[in-house]
Design a protein around this motif. Structure first.
Motif, PDB file in Angstrom:
ATOM      1  N   VAL A   1       0.832  -1.206   0.000  1.00 59.95           N
ATOM      2  CA  VAL A   1       0.000   0.000   0.000  1.00 59.95           C
ATOM      3  C   VAL A   1       0.866   1.254   0.000  1.00 59.95           C
ATOM      4  N   VAL A   2       1.927   1.268   0.797  1.00 63.40           N
ATOM      5  CA  VAL A   2       2.811   2.435   0.830  1.00 63.40           C
ATOM      6  C   VAL A   2       3.470   2.645  -0.523  1.00 63.40           C
ATOM      7  N   ARG A   3       3.856   1.556  -1.179  1.00 60.91           N
ATOM      8  CA  ARG A   3       4.418   1.677  -2.528  1.00 60.91           C
ATOM      9  C   ARG A   3       3.371   2.219  -3.491  1.00 60.91           C
ATOM     10  N   LEU A   4       2.121   1.797  -3.321  1.00 55.26           N
ATOM     11  CA  LEU A   4       1.021   2.299  -4.145  1.00 55.26           C
ATOM     12  C   LEU A   4       0.848   3.800  -3.941  1.00 55.26           C
ATOM     13  N   LEU A   5       0.896   4.237  -2.695  1.00 52.63           N
ATOM     14  CA  LEU A   5       0.799   5.667  -2.392  1.00 52.63           C
ATOM     15  C   LEU A   5       1.922   6.446  -3.066  1.00 52.63           C
TER      16      LEU A   5
ATOM     17  N   SER B   1     -11.863   6.957  -0.961  1.00 56.99           N
ATOM     18  CA  SER B   1     -10.736   6.473  -0.187  1.00 56.99           C
ATOM     19  C   SER B   1      -9.753   5.825  -1.139  1.00 56.99           C
ATOM     20  N   LEU B   2      -8.651   5.335  -0.571  1.00 55.51           N
ATOM     21  CA  LEU B   2      -7.625   4.743  -1.422  1.00 55.51           C
ATOM     22  C   LEU B   2      -8.088   3.402  -1.991  1.00 55.51           C
ATOM     23  N   ILE B   3      -8.535   2.496  -1.112  1.00 56.77           N
ATOM     24  CA  ILE B   3      -8.830   1.111  -1.493  1.00 56.77           C
ATOM     25  C   ILE B   3     -10.180   0.690  -0.919  1.00 56.77           C
ATOM     26  N   ASP B   4     -10.906  -0.142  -1.661  1.00 55.20           N
ATOM     27  CA  ASP B   4     -12.163  -0.703  -1.171  1.00 55.20           C
ATOM     28  C   ASP B   4     -11.942  -1.518   0.104  1.00 55.20           C
ATOM     29  N   GLU B   5     -12.986  -1.557   0.933  1.00 54.04           N
ATOM     30  CA  GLU B   5     -12.933  -2.310   2.189  1.00 54.04           C
ATOM     31  C   GLU B   5     -14.158  -3.212   2.256  1.00 54.04           C
ATOM     32  N   ASP B   6     -13.958  -4.502   2.028  1.00 53.15           N
ATOM     33  CA  ASP B   6     -15.100  -5.414   1.909  1.00 53.15           C
ATOM     34  C   ASP B   6     -15.643  -5.894   3.250  1.00 53.15           C
TER      35      ASP B   6
END
Length: 482
Positions: free
Chosen positions: A40-44, A309-314
């Motif tokens: 996730v940090v790399r994605l950011l 938000s950054l990413i979906d949360e299922d």
């Protein structure tokens, strides 16, 4: 009062914005299969996000953010407010563990502590009215004792329902009558300690709750009939809502208090107005609207904000609505949902997460020989949806055009993937089978889950947490199958 006044006071149920110092994102972790924090940090970083807002002080997330240079707002959940409000020692211990250690040991660039999350929502019935301000004071005291109060500022992310307009216009803005004195105490405290006022603004929620809300006013294309406030024209809800807050602050003597938009965004599924086209239109419009530091009529300066938000949360609660699990600009596995130019990458496009590990290409579906009138169908679907995620099924959703067999297959596959493709998770009695043929239909994706992340523990395929006993009435949905 008209639709605008209603919109201003709407309860936002969850949820980014551009500044000279960079764009921010909310990183939520309520997922059954979260991406590894390093991913996730790399994605950011790959997407040029320079700020991130967390909802707690997750050790893995904070550790991964070390030496990244990304500015961090670390969160304190509402259920911790009571203990922090009642004990300065508890606040000092929390700051030592979740702020000081990460700054000194891991070189995390923590800039804010968010005390609570929308604690004054009217739907909370006053649960946090007596604990939020004392917790804020104690956390500030702890930061001072730790020698961090110049570097790390406190704030309270608030919903836009803490203010309203008595006239239906931004200039009529003031804080909600039932919490007016409390809000002034908090605002003065923030001002005295150089902390920002953090607000979450959601035009989507206005559209979701109010059927008379003018759709075009939610967006930034300039197609809406403008709201005229003493000669100032407002062509979109964001500007009008934001300036209602500015007026509220100004009326009470705090016109220069910095404002952060803690959450803003648009979901892509779970409701007829939650789709990728609207989400792309809103988020791109927002980015364009605030680029160049134009700001709003009352504050024509750079807007400081975080996309939600950054990413979906299922695994998020869907009490507010099925859309709650679909706010991400990226899917839960880190793939962009739609084109979005944040002005932060050379390509002008979003960059997907790298080195994501998926489970095998196989799905659980309804057997061709199974019959729709089998009495086990309803309890099986109810069971599967209750323990997985069926929020893409329903009117106006991405999978809303599936037939009955498709609905059943979708539910089975969601449960199967949630349980890491265990064979036992596809044993709905005489109804299900495993296939290697992708059952995806049009825009309705039958997802494959990513490998589970155990925070450094050995990866296994796991086991079902409960026996597959099919009990009627369990689940989040009663699907119309016939």
């Amino acid at each position: 009062m008209g639709w605008f006044s209603l919109a201003i006071g709407l309860v936002s149920l969850c949820l980014m914005v551009c500044t000279v110092s960079g764009i921010g994102a909310n990183w939520g972790t309520q997922a059954s299969h979260p991406l590894p924090p390093d991913t996730v940090v790399r994605l950011l970083r790959d997407n040029g996000f320079q700020k991130v807002k967390l909802f707690d002080a997750d050790y893995g997330a904070l550790r991964a953010l070390g030496k990244s240079g990304i500015e961090v707002m670390v969160g304190i959940p509402n259920d911790m407010l009571q203990s922090l409000a009642s004990s300065v020692k508890a606040a000092e211990k929390w700051v030592a563990k979740n702020v000081s250690t990460h700054i000194t040991t891991n070189n995390v660039n923590i800039r804010y502590v968010a005390v609570g999350n929308e604690p004054f929502l009217e739907t909370y019935n006053g649960s946090f009215l007596k604990t939020t301000f004392p917790a804020l004071q104690n956390v500030q005291s702890a930061l001072i004792k730790a020698g961090l109060s110049n570097q790390v500022k406190v704030t309270v992310p608030l919903n836009a329902d803490v203010y309203a307009s008595s006239t239906g216009l931004p200039s009529g803005g003031d804080f909600r009558a039932d919490i007016h004195d409390l809000m002034l105490a908090i605002v003065k405290f923030l001002s005295d300690n150089s902390g920002p006022f953090t607000v979450n603004i959601y035009p989507f929620i206005s559209l979701y709750i109010d059927p008379d809300f003018p759709v075009e006013y939610a967006f930034f294309d300039g197609n809406a009939t403008p709201l005229n406030d003493g000669g100032t024209s407002y062509y979109n809800m964001f500007d009008a809502n934001y300036d209602t807050l500015v007026w509220a602050l100004q009326k009470n003597g705090f016109g220069n208090l910095p404002i952060i938009v803690g959450e803003i965004g648009w979901p892509t599924d779970g409701d007829r107005n939650a789709n990728r086209m609207y989400a792309q239109r809103f988020n791109q419009g927002f980015m364009s609207h605030i680029s160049g530091g134009r700001g709003t009529p009352m504050r024509p300066v750079t807007v400081d904000a975080y996309l939600f938000s950054l990413i979906d949360e299922d695994a998020k609660s869907i009490d507010p609505g099925n859309f709650e699990r679909h706010w991400g600009v990226f899917t839960y596995y880190g793939v962009p949902k739609y084109p979005l130019n944040l002005g932060t990458t050379n390509s002008g496009s979003l960059v997907q997460a790298r080195n994501v590990d998926y489970l095998d290409r196989k799905w659980c579906v309804m057997k061709p020989s199974a019959k729709l009138d089998d009495p086990q169908v309803q309890p099986s679907v109810s069971y599967a949806c209750g323990r997985a995620d069926c929020t893409s099924l329903g009117y106006g959703t991405s999978c809303g055009n599936l037939d009955a067999r498709g609905n059943i297959s979708y539910a089975f596959n969601s449960y199967y993937q949630r349980n890491n493709q265990l064979d036992d998770a596809c044993k709905f009695p005489n109804l299900s089978m495993i296939t290697k043929t992708d059952p995806t239909v049009g825009d309705c994706r039958f997802e494959i889950m990513i490998e589970p992340y155990y925070g450094g523990a050995e990866r296994t395929r796991g086991c079902l947490q409960m026996p597959l006993s099919l009990v009627s009435g369990l689940g989040l949905f009663l699907l119309t199958l016939l």
